[in-house]
Design a protein around this motif. Structure first.
Motif, PDB file in Angstrom:
ATOM      1  N   VAL A  43      43.542  37.834  43.314  1.00 47.26           N
ATOM      2  CA  VAL A  43      42.604  38.309  43.897  1.00 47.26           C
ATOM      3  C   VAL A  43      42.028  39.317  42.980  1.00 47.26           C
ATOM      4  O   VAL A  43      42.777  39.956  42.453  1.00 47.26           O
ATOM      5  CB  VAL A  43      42.746  39.124  45.251  1.00 47.26           C
ATOM      6  N   GLY A  44      40.808  39.482  42.873  1.00 43.55           N
ATOM      7  CA  GLY A  44      40.257  40.388  41.771  1.00 43.55           C
ATOM      8  C   GLY A  44      39.549  39.744  40.605  1.00 43.55           C
ATOM      9  O   GLY A  44      39.449  38.590  40.532  1.00 43.55           O
ATOM     10  N   PHE A  45      38.938  40.795  39.761  1.00 47.55           N
ATOM     11  CA  PHE A  45      38.339  40.241  38.564  1.00 47.55           C
ATOM     12  C   PHE A  45      39.101  39.812  37.454  1.00 47.55           C
ATOM     13  O   PHE A  45      38.588  39.273  36.381  1.00 47.55           O
ATOM     14  CB  PHE A  45      37.080  41.513  37.938  1.00 47.55           C
ATOM     15  N   MET A  46      40.347  40.139  37.471  1.00 48.24           N
ATOM     16  CA  MET A  46      41.229  39.950  36.266  1.00 48.24           C
ATOM     17  C   MET A  46      41.872  38.378  36.468  1.00 48.24           C
ATOM     18  O   MET A  46      42.398  38.077  35.357  1.00 48.24           O
ATOM     19  CB  MET A  46      42.293  40.874  36.163  1.00 48.24           C
ATOM     20  N   VAL A  47      41.582  37.871  37.440  1.00 43.94           N
ATOM     21  CA  VAL A  47      42.213  36.561  37.541  1.00 43.94           C
ATOM     22  C   VAL A  47      41.705  35.648  36.673  1.00 43.94           C
ATOM     23  O   VAL A  47      40.544  35.123  36.477  1.00 43.94           O
ATOM     24  CB  VAL A  47      42.076  36.046  39.042  1.00 43.94           C
ATOM     25  N   GLY A  48      42.398  34.773  36.046  1.00 44.82           N
ATOM     26  CA  GLY A  48      42.167  33.897  35.153  1.00 44.82           C
ATOM     27  C   GLY A  48      41.675  34.313  33.874  1.00 44.82           C
ATOM     28  O   GLY A  48      40.981  33.453  32.814  1.00 44.82           O
ATOM     29  N   ASP A  49      41.546  35.672  33.397  1.00 41.86           N
ATOM     30  CA  ASP A  49      40.560  36.138  32.235  1.00 41.86           C
ATOM     31  C   ASP A  49      41.910  36.378  31.251  1.00 41.86           C
ATOM     32  O   ASP A  49      42.581  37.216  31.568  1.00 41.86           O
ATOM     33  CB  ASP A  49      39.925  37.171  32.510  1.00 41.86           C
ATOM     34  N   LYS A  50      41.822  35.694  30.171  1.00 41.57           N
ATOM     35  CA  LYS A  50      43.026  35.707  29.070  1.00 41.57           C
ATOM     36  C   LYS A  50      43.157  37.178  28.458  1.00 41.57           C
ATOM     37  O   LYS A  50      44.010  37.401  28.049  1.00 41.57           O
ATOM     38  CB  LYS A  50      42.971  34.637  28.364  1.00 41.57           C
TER      39      LYS A  50
END
Length: 76
Positions: A43-50
């Motif tokens: 959950v959130g904006f950091m998910v999946g961002d390397k």
């Protein structure tokens, strides 16, 4: 209670606080790594961002250094 005893107690308290801060940084870095890799806390904006994997690894490393420094430095 002399000045020497006060300094000794202050040194012990600050080692504990510094160690807890290092542990907190390691935990936060681990969470950021897991979010960046999309493995946990999805959950959130950091998910999946390397980029957050790199920031998390850096924060965890700084936390580890803080923990080591807190417990190996010489007494005042």
């Amino acid at each position: 209670m002399g000045t020497r005893q006060v300094l000794h107690i202050f040194n012990i308290v600050m080692r504990i606080v510094s160690s807890l801060l290092g542990l907190l940084m390691m935990f936060m870095g681990s969470v950021w790594i897991l979010q960046g890799l999309n493995l946990y806390f999805r959950v959130g904006f950091m998910v999946g961002d390397k980029r957050w994997v790199a920031w998390g690894a850096l924060l965890a490393l700084v936390g580890l250094c803080q923990l080591i420094w807190s417990n190996t430095r010489q007494q005042a």
